[in-house]
Write an enzyme that holds these catalytic residues in place. Structure first.
Site, PDB file in Angstrom:
ATOM      1  N   GLY A  62       0.833  -1.199   0.000  1.00 37.02           N
ATOM      2  CA  GLY A  62       0.000   0.000   0.000  1.00 37.02           C
ATOM      3  C   GLY A  62       0.860   1.237   0.000  1.00 37.02           C
ATOM      4  O   GLY A  62       2.055   1.167   0.311  1.00 37.02           O
ATOM      5  N   CYS A  89       5.136  -6.270   1.570  1.00 34.92           N
ATOM      6  CA  CYS A  89       5.541  -4.862   1.595  1.00 34.92           C
ATOM      7  C   CYS A  89       4.851  -4.101   2.744  1.00 34.92           C
ATOM      8  O   CYS A  89       5.155  -4.333   3.889  1.00 34.92           O
ATOM      9  CB  CYS A  89       5.280  -4.245   0.223  1.00 34.92           C
ATOM     10  N   TYR A  90       3.901  -3.223   2.445  1.00 30.93           N
ATOM     11  CA  TYR A  90       3.214  -2.517   3.543  1.00 30.93           C
ATOM     12  C   TYR A  90       2.608  -3.525   4.519  1.00 30.93           C
ATOM     13  O   TYR A  90       2.603  -3.308   5.733  1.00 30.93           O
ATOM     14  CB  TYR A  90       2.106  -1.595   3.003  1.00 30.93           C
ATOM     15  N   HIS A 179       7.544  -7.749  -3.870  1.00 25.12           N
ATOM     16  CA  HIS A 179       6.209  -8.090  -4.404  1.00 25.12           C
ATOM     17  C   HIS A 179       6.282  -9.381  -5.223  1.00 25.12           C
ATOM     18  O   HIS A 179       6.651  -9.338  -6.400  1.00 25.12           O
ATOM     19  CB  HIS A 179       5.694  -6.946  -5.290  1.00 25.12           C
ATOM     20  N   GLU A 181       3.872 -10.918  -6.505  1.00 25.00           N
ATOM     21  CA  GLU A 181       2.767 -11.006  -7.469  1.00 25.00           C
ATOM     22  C   GLU A 181       3.107 -10.452  -8.846  1.00 25.00           C
ATOM     23  O   GLU A 181       2.385 -10.694  -9.804  1.00 25.00           O
ATOM     24  CB  GLU A 181       1.505 -10.315  -6.919  1.00 25.00           C
ATOM     25  N   SER A 233     -24.512  -6.736 -26.128  1.00 27.11           N
ATOM     26  CA  SER A 233     -23.842  -5.632 -26.815  1.00 27.11           C
ATOM     27  C   SER A 233     -22.980  -6.173 -27.946  1.00 27.11           C
ATOM     28  O   SER A 233     -22.437  -5.412 -28.729  1.00 27.11           O
ATOM     29  CB  SER A 233     -22.928  -4.920 -25.811  1.00 27.11           C
ATOM     30  N   ASP A 237     -18.474 -10.083 -22.397  1.00 26.86           N
ATOM     31  CA  ASP A 237     -19.057 -10.249 -21.064  1.00 26.86           C
ATOM     32  C   ASP A 237     -20.562 -10.509 -21.109  1.00 26.86           C
ATOM     33  O   ASP A 237     -21.055 -11.449 -20.498  1.00 26.86           O
ATOM     34  CB  ASP A 237     -18.765  -9.019 -20.192  1.00 26.86           C
ATOM     35  N   SER A 239     -22.279 -11.565 -23.545  1.00 30.19           N
ATOM     36  CA  SER A 239     -22.558 -12.809 -24.269  1.00 30.19           C
ATOM     37  C   SER A 239     -22.388 -14.022 -23.351  1.00 30.19           C
ATOM     38  O   SER A 239     -23.227 -14.918 -23.326  1.00 30.19           O
ATOM     39  CB  SER A 239     -21.611 -12.972 -25.457  1.00 30.19           C
ATOM     40  N   LYS A 379     -11.485 -10.772 -16.385  1.00 32.56           N
ATOM     41  CA  LYS A 379     -11.777 -10.854 -17.820  1.00 32.56           C
ATOM     42  C   LYS A 379     -11.285 -12.163 -18.462  1.00 32.56           C
ATOM     43  O   LYS A 379     -12.008 -12.804 -19.212  1.00 32.56           O
ATOM     44  CB  LYS A 379     -11.118  -9.670 -18.527  1.00 32.56           C
TER      45      LYS A 379
END
Ligand code: XMP
Length: 523
Positions: A62, A89-90, A179, A181, A233, A237, A239, A379
């Site tokens: 953070g 980290c934080y 980090h 990640e 649309s 998403d 669909s 996504k």
């Protein structure tokens, strides 16, 4: 904030967010191991622990300093949960402060690549890193730990962070200054896999077919014998949401496809054919292009165009939904990144760059309940689910297409003639991209028809026609983007095809602007 649904309780990890730019990547890495996780802001950590009953907790990084007044702290419920904890980290610094260690401000800033040396064995990197070896990690910190709490030991160091990795294996707490990640910590994903599988003891049960079954049951329980409508649309998403809901409740679902006349070449036919013929989903195809184009006539300001399209879309959708006679549910393809409540340290609304076309206000206006079967997914997970549901790859892998459609790719005033010219140029451009095997390397590619005419010579005659700009960008999330580096021969060949085949264009240019300072779309 929506709390986790205890009915769907499963072995999971709670990520407590202290506002890092990369908190979502922690969730990505954990889900890639086949383990379910949720992100919750530090302010509501206690409620999240109670509702989720996690098997392990990760504390994110953070932007704050633990030494600031009002700095975010570790809620006691996190320590009382008595499950393994990993502080990043934080998260490491906050843990140290909470457990009696010390943190020092800012003179040992470390940003970017660093090397950690493994000083002692630890379960966190068992089988990944050997004792005495050095490994690349990514650091981004101003403060650093200077005294570790009682019961902890240093298991790894880096030149600027003597407490780069600390552990209290008896109490099941690990904490790192770097980090794991981000991709610049090449072994980071393996450390997360160790944490969730070996330390927290969770199996890889988070699969798309399990998710599909769980959601089908959830949708049935929510909808009962009610009616659901879903606005399609043409995007991935909505669909995927529609196909999943149809699998759950069959013809209780009706899809509404509002064709605003601003779609690409043959796009409306493709959407309608796929849903009606391939998936047998009841579909209302509303051709509202006349009303959209009439109201857009003479409008050239980008925000005015966007607002007209947004308003008309809602009006047309609402009118069609009413004709169907009282649906109680509205389906939406909301994704997890839209649901996560972000931790704001600065407060205050951000500047509106563009009014996005969205139908967020519809449910209240129409007094309907939302069905959002994708709200736990990222996504790319939606794409995996779409494939699992049998939606063709050609549809699932499509580039994003904005709600206002070609209207924002035709700067200035819009006419049916200009839209036709743009459709043809865009189709040729995408055809060339697909044929050259570059489609999947690009986040988004499209043609723009500029409101500028230039002089040219074709055959022996003078031409005075429009300029077409080609745009292609790479991006991860659409928030920032780089222009795509085509080979010049590709661009030359595509330009020649467009000028030869499309009446109305005699010049083609390529947009080499990144975002920022540009945006992806031109309006
Ligand atoms: P910009 O142009 O803001 O676009 O860099 C970022 C991404 O968002 C898409 N976009 C939209 N999507 N409704 C949408 O659904 C909109 O009004 C809208 N405007 C832009 C754009 O295509 C890109 O992927």
């Amino acid at each position: 904030m929506q709390l986790p649904d205890p009915a769907s309780a499963q072995d999971s990890i709670l990520i407590v967010d202290f506002g890092s730019q990369v908190t979502q990547l922690i969730a990505r890495r954990i889900r890639e191991t086949g383990v379910y996780c949720e992100i919750h802001p530090f302010q509501s950590a206690a409620a999240a622990v109670a509702a989720l009953n996690p098997k392990g907790i990760v504390l994110s990084g953070g932007p704050a300093s633990t030494l600031d007044e009002n700095a975010p702290t570790i809620n006691p419920a996190i320590l009382d949960a008595n499950v393994p904890i990993l502080g990043i980290c934080y998260g490491q610094q906050a843990l140290c402060m909470a457990l009696g260690g010390k943190v020092e401000a800012g003179h040992h800033r470390e940003f970017g690549r660093a090397q950690v040396t493994v000083e002692k064995p630890s379960e966190l990197y068992a089988g990944v890193w050997d004792l005495g070896t050095d490994h690349q990690v990514w650091m981004s910190h101003g403060d650093r730990v200077t005294q570790i709490p009682e019961g902890f030991e240093v298991v790894g160091t880096s030149p600027n962070a003597p407490f780069a990795m600390i552990a209290n294996e008896a109490r099941r707490i690990w904490a790192v200054q770097f980090h794991p990640e981000v991709v610049h910590t090449p072994d980071g994903a393996k450390l997360y896999a160790n944490f969730v599988h070996k330390i927290c003891g969770i199996q890889s049960t988070w699969t798309m077919s399990a998710y599909r079954q769980k959601m089908i049951e959830k949708i049935r329980a929510q909808v009962g014998s009610g009616k659901v409508i879903c606005g399609l649309s043409g995007g991935v998403d909505s669909s995927v949401a529609a196909v999943l809901i149809h699998e759950a409740v069959g013809d209780q679902l009706t899809c509404i496809y509002v064709d605003h006349g601003l779609m690409r070449l043959n796009e409306s036919e493709q959407v309608v054919t796929m849903f009606r013929d391939q998936f047998n989903i009841p579909l209302v195809h509303v051709d509202a292009s006349k009303v959209f184009l009439e109201e857009l006539d003479g409008q050239s300001d980008p925000e005015t165009k966007r607002k007209i399209i947004g308003r008309l879309f809602i009006e047309v959708f609402e009118a069609e939904a009413k004709k169907l006679g009282g649906a109680q549910f509205l389906a939406q393809g909301t994704l997890y990144p839209d649901v996560i409540e972000s931790v704001s340290f600065t407060g205050g609304p951000s500047v509106t760059i563009k009014s996005h076309h969205n139908v967020g206000g519809l449910p209240e206006r129409m007094n309907m309940q939302l069905v959002e079967p994708l709200r736990e997914l990222f996504k790319d997970e939606v794409r995996v689910l779409g494939r699992e549901l049998g939606i063709p790859d050609s549809f699932i892998g499509r580039h994003p297409f904005p709600g206002p459609g070609l209207a924002i790719r035709c700067p200035g005033g819009i006419t049916p003639e200009k839209l036709d010219i743009l459709r043809q140029a865009d189709a040729i451009y995408l055809d060339e991209i697909r044929k050259s095997g570059q489609y999947d390397k690009i986040w988004q590619a499209f043609a723009v028809l500029l409101p500028v005419q230039t002089v040219g010579v074709m055959g022996d005659g003078r031409t005075y026609e429009f300029v077409c700009a080609l745009r292609a960008v790479t991006s991860v999330d659409g928030m920032t983007a780089d222009f795509y580096q085509f080979d010049m021969n590709f661009l030359g060949k595509t330009a020649t095809r467009i000028i030869n085949e499309v009446r109305g264009i005699n010049r083609v240019v390529y947009d080499v602007t990144s975002k920022p300072p540009g945006t992806i779309e031109w309006e």
